[in-house]
Scaffold this motif. Structure first.
Motif, mmCIF file in Angstrom:
data_model
loop_
_atom_site.group_PDB
_atom_site.id
_atom_site.type_symbol
_atom_site.label_atom_id
_atom_site.label_comp_id
_atom_site.label_asym_id
_atom_site.label_seq_id
_atom_site.Cartn_x
_atom_site.Cartn_y
_atom_site.Cartn_z
ATOM 1 N N LEU A 173 0.855 -1.182 0.000
ATOM 2 C CA LEU A 173 0.000 0.000 0.000
ATOM 3 C C LEU A 173 0.891 1.232 0.000
ATOM 4 C CD1 LEU A 173 -3.020 0.934 0.398
ATOM 5 C CD2 LEU A 173 -2.537 0.898 2.856
ATOM 6 N N ALA A 174 0.526 2.241 -0.788
ATOM 7 C CA ALA A 174 1.353 3.447 -0.865
ATOM 8 C C ALA A 174 0.485 4.689 -0.997
ATOM 9 C CB ALA A 174 2.317 3.359 -2.039
ATOM 10 N N ARG A 175 0.985 5.766 -0.390
ATOM 11 C CA ARG A 175 0.403 7.100 -0.600
ATOM 12 C C ARG A 175 1.551 8.008 -1.027
ATOM 13 N NH1 ARG A 175 -1.657 8.442 4.949
ATOM 14 N NH2 ARG A 175 -0.195 6.802 5.502
ATOM 15 N N ILE A 176 1.407 8.594 -2.204
ATOM 16 C CA ILE A 176 2.465 9.435 -2.766
ATOM 17 C C ILE A 176 1.947 10.868 -2.873
ATOM 18 C CG2 ILE A 176 3.800 9.924 -4.854
ATOM 19 C CD1 ILE A 176 4.159 7.016 -5.271
ATOM 20 N N TYR A 177 2.771 11.788 -2.409
ATOM 21 C CA TYR A 177 2.399 13.202 -2.414
ATOM 22 C C TYR A 177 3.415 14.006 -3.216
ATOM 23 C CZ TYR A 177 -0.596 11.671 1.383
ATOM 24 O OH TYR A 177 -1.526 10.988 2.123
ATOM 25 N N THR A 178 2.907 14.898 -4.056
ATOM 26 C CA THR A 178 3.740 15.740 -4.908
ATOM 27 C C THR A 178 3.183 17.158 -4.862
ATOM 28 O OG1 THR A 178 4.082 13.870 -6.408
ATOM 29 C CG2 THR A 178 4.634 16.034 -7.252
ATOM 30 N N PRO A 179 4.044 18.196 -4.814
ATOM 31 C CA PRO A 179 3.521 19.561 -4.929
ATOM 32 C C PRO A 179 2.639 19.671 -6.174
ATOM 33 C CG PRO A 179 5.832 19.616 -4.328
ATOM 34 C CD PRO A 179 5.508 18.179 -4.631
ATOM 35 N N ARG A 180 1.511 20.340 -6.041
ATOM 36 C CA ARG A 180 0.517 20.344 -7.131
ATOM 37 C C ARG A 180 1.104 20.827 -8.442
ATOM 38 N NH1 ARG A 180 -2.207 18.190 -9.697
ATOM 39 N NH2 ARG A 180 -4.430 18.184 -10.065
ATOM 40 N N ASP A 181 2.026 21.780 -8.419
ATOM 41 C CA ASP A 181 2.577 22.296 -9.673
ATOM 42 C C ASP A 181 3.535 21.316 -10.340
ATOM 43 O OD1 ASP A 181 4.287 22.932 -7.390
ATOM 44 O OD2 ASP A 181 5.583 23.929 -8.856
ATOM 45 N N LEU A 182 3.942 20.271 -9.607
ATOM 46 C CA LEU A 182 4.833 19.265 -10.191
ATOM 47 C C LEU A 182 4.085 17.999 -10.598
ATOM 48 C CD1 LEU A 182 7.946 19.414 -7.813
ATOM 49 C CD2 LEU A 182 7.634 20.519 -10.041
ATOM 50 N N ILE A 192 10.488 16.715 -4.575
ATOM 51 C CA ILE A 192 9.558 16.498 -5.682
ATOM 52 C C ILE A 192 8.541 15.401 -5.366
ATOM 53 C CG2 ILE A 192 11.160 17.324 -7.445
ATOM 54 C CD1 ILE A 192 11.859 14.421 -8.078
ATOM 55 N N GLU A 193 8.792 14.635 -4.294
ATOM 56 C CA GLU A 193 7.842 13.599 -3.914
ATOM 57 C C GLU A 193 8.107 13.136 -2.498
ATOM 58 O OE1 GLU A 193 7.023 9.875 -6.430
ATOM 59 O OE2 GLU A 193 7.928 9.049 -4.610
ATOM 60 N N ALA A 194 7.031 12.868 -1.770
ATOM 61 C CA ALA A 194 7.114 12.189 -0.470
ATOM 62 C C ALA A 194 6.177 11.006 -0.537
ATOM 63 C CB ALA A 194 6.727 13.128 0.667
ATOM 64 N N ALA A 195 6.685 9.827 -0.210
ATOM 65 C CA ALA A 195 5.889 8.609 -0.305
ATOM 66 C C ALA A 195 5.837 7.912 1.046
ATOM 67 C CB ALA A 195 6.471 7.674 -1.361
ATOM 68 N N LEU A 196 4.670 7.421 1.407
ATOM 69 C CA LEU A 196 4.463 6.647 2.628
ATOM 70 C C LEU A 196 4.028 5.255 2.199
ATOM 71 C CD1 LEU A 196 2.448 9.334 4.660
ATOM 72 C CD2 LEU A 196 4.927 8.959 4.649
ATOM 73 N N LEU A 197 4.895 4.258 2.401
ATOM 74 C CA LEU A 197 4.635 2.896 1.949
ATOM 75 C C LEU A 197 4.402 1.983 3.148
ATOM 76 C CD1 LEU A 197 7.580 2.559 -0.633
ATOM 77 C CD2 LEU A 197 5.382 3.701 -0.939
ATOM 78 N N ALA A 198 3.476 1.062 3.018
ATOM 79 C CA ALA A 198 3.234 0.028 4.025
ATOM 80 C C ALA A 198 3.336 -1.316 3.316
ATOM 81 C CB ALA A 198 1.859 0.197 4.667
ATOM 82 N N LEU A 199 4.372 -2.094 3.657
ATOM 83 C CA LEU A 199 4.658 -3.357 2.989
ATOM 84 C C LEU A 199 4.545 -4.492 3.994
ATOM 85 C CD1 LEU A 199 7.908 -2.104 1.181
ATOM 86 C CD2 LEU A 199 5.535 -1.930 0.381
ATOM 87 N N PRO A 200 3.696 -5.495 3.753
ATOM 88 C CA PRO A 200 3.531 -6.588 4.716
ATOM 89 C C PRO A 200 4.859 -7.261 5.044
ATOM 90 C CG PRO A 200 1.843 -6.695 3.014
ATOM 91 C CD PRO A 200 2.825 -5.654 2.568
ATOM 92 N N GLY A 201 5.139 -7.406 6.333
ATOM 93 C CA GLY A 201 6.435 -7.931 6.752
ATOM 94 C C GLY A 201 6.700 -9.352 6.311
ATOM 95 N N ASP A 202 5.623 -10.153 6.111
ATOM 96 C CA ASP A 202 5.842 -11.538 5.701
ATOM 97 C C ASP A 202 5.969 -11.681 4.193
ATOM 98 O OD1 ASP A 202 3.202 -10.936 5.109
ATOM 99 O OD2 ASP A 202 2.453 -12.932 5.606
#
Length: 245
Positions: free
Chosen positions: A140-149, A218-228
């Protein structure tokens, strides 16, 4: 002196766990019915279900409604390649790979404003996506970018951007630097629901910040990766400067 005796369901879970890890019970094998197991261990079905719940929480057993309890098949391990911010193509490749994507515009608040180094309230383009291998969620990921980029146009007419999402790579132009913070923690309720894992399961939480040559985020990403299902792999290369050469 009072001797504390572990609850009976822990003994049952230990015995079944040993049978699974030793190979006596094979992946995909159906366990005896709950009534038969309760009779075997001379306990009530309530106690037996507590034991099975322990193994389900450890991802060793899965209960399929209407069919019974099965020894869980080991999930395919995928490598997240730190420093490049992407999935290893050899371990992540699969014909059934697909992603679901949602996009929105959100204001920068708190942690997001700090990560992207933008004023509070600045508009950000948000991409929330779930990667799946068949019906099994990968990450699962949420990626954020400044709107102008944010890239112009939708994802449907941008195959390269969609491929980048599938690999969990940086979506925009190649960054000059990537900084990643990785920790192991319990899944949040939303993550557990999306990834189809118990709320007690561990995830690799990756906070990734990509910057360009000027130092702008230019980007900040928050990732959640199952440990198994994931390993994070970091490789360091020794750089020889001109004087050493």
């Amino acid at each position: 002196m009072t001797v504390l005796v572990p609850p009976r369901h822990h003994d049952i879970a230990d015995d079944l766990r040993q049978q699974i890890t030793s190979g006596r019970l094979q992946p995909g094998e159906r366990l005896p019915s709950e009534m038969a197991l309760a009779k075997r261990y001379a306990v009530s079905t309530v106690t037996l279900r507590h034991a099975l719940a322990v193994l389900q929480g450890e991802r060793l057993v899965e209960k399929i409604h209407g069919k019974g309890n099965f020894v869980r098949r080991a999930p395919r391990k995928i490598m997240y390649v730190g420093g490049w911010g992407t999935l290893d193509p050899l371990t992540a490749a699969g014909p059934a790979l697909r992603i679901t994507v949602r996009s929105a515009t959100v204001p920068a608040r708190g942690t997001l404003a700090a990560l992207l180094k933008v004023p509070t309230g600045s508009p950000l383009a948000e991409l929330s996506y779930l990667s799946l291998d068949g019906e099994m969620p990968q990450g699962l990921a949420r990626i954020y970018t400044p709107r102008d980029l944010a890239p112009a146009g939708g994802l449907d007419d941008a195959p390269a951007r969609r491929e980048a999402l599938a690999r969990f790579a940086v979506v925009g132009p190649p960054p000059a630097a990537i900084r990643e913070t990785v920790c192991a923690r319990s899944a949040t309720p939303d993550e557990a629901s999306a990834l189809k894992i118990p709320s007690s399961a561990a995830v690799l939480a990756v906070t990734r910040v990509a910057t360009d040559a000027t130092g702008r985020v230019i980007e900040a990403a928050l990732l959640a990766l199952p440990g198994d299902r994931f390993d994070a792999v970091f490789t360091t290369h020794h750089v020889i400067n001109e004087r050493q050469a």
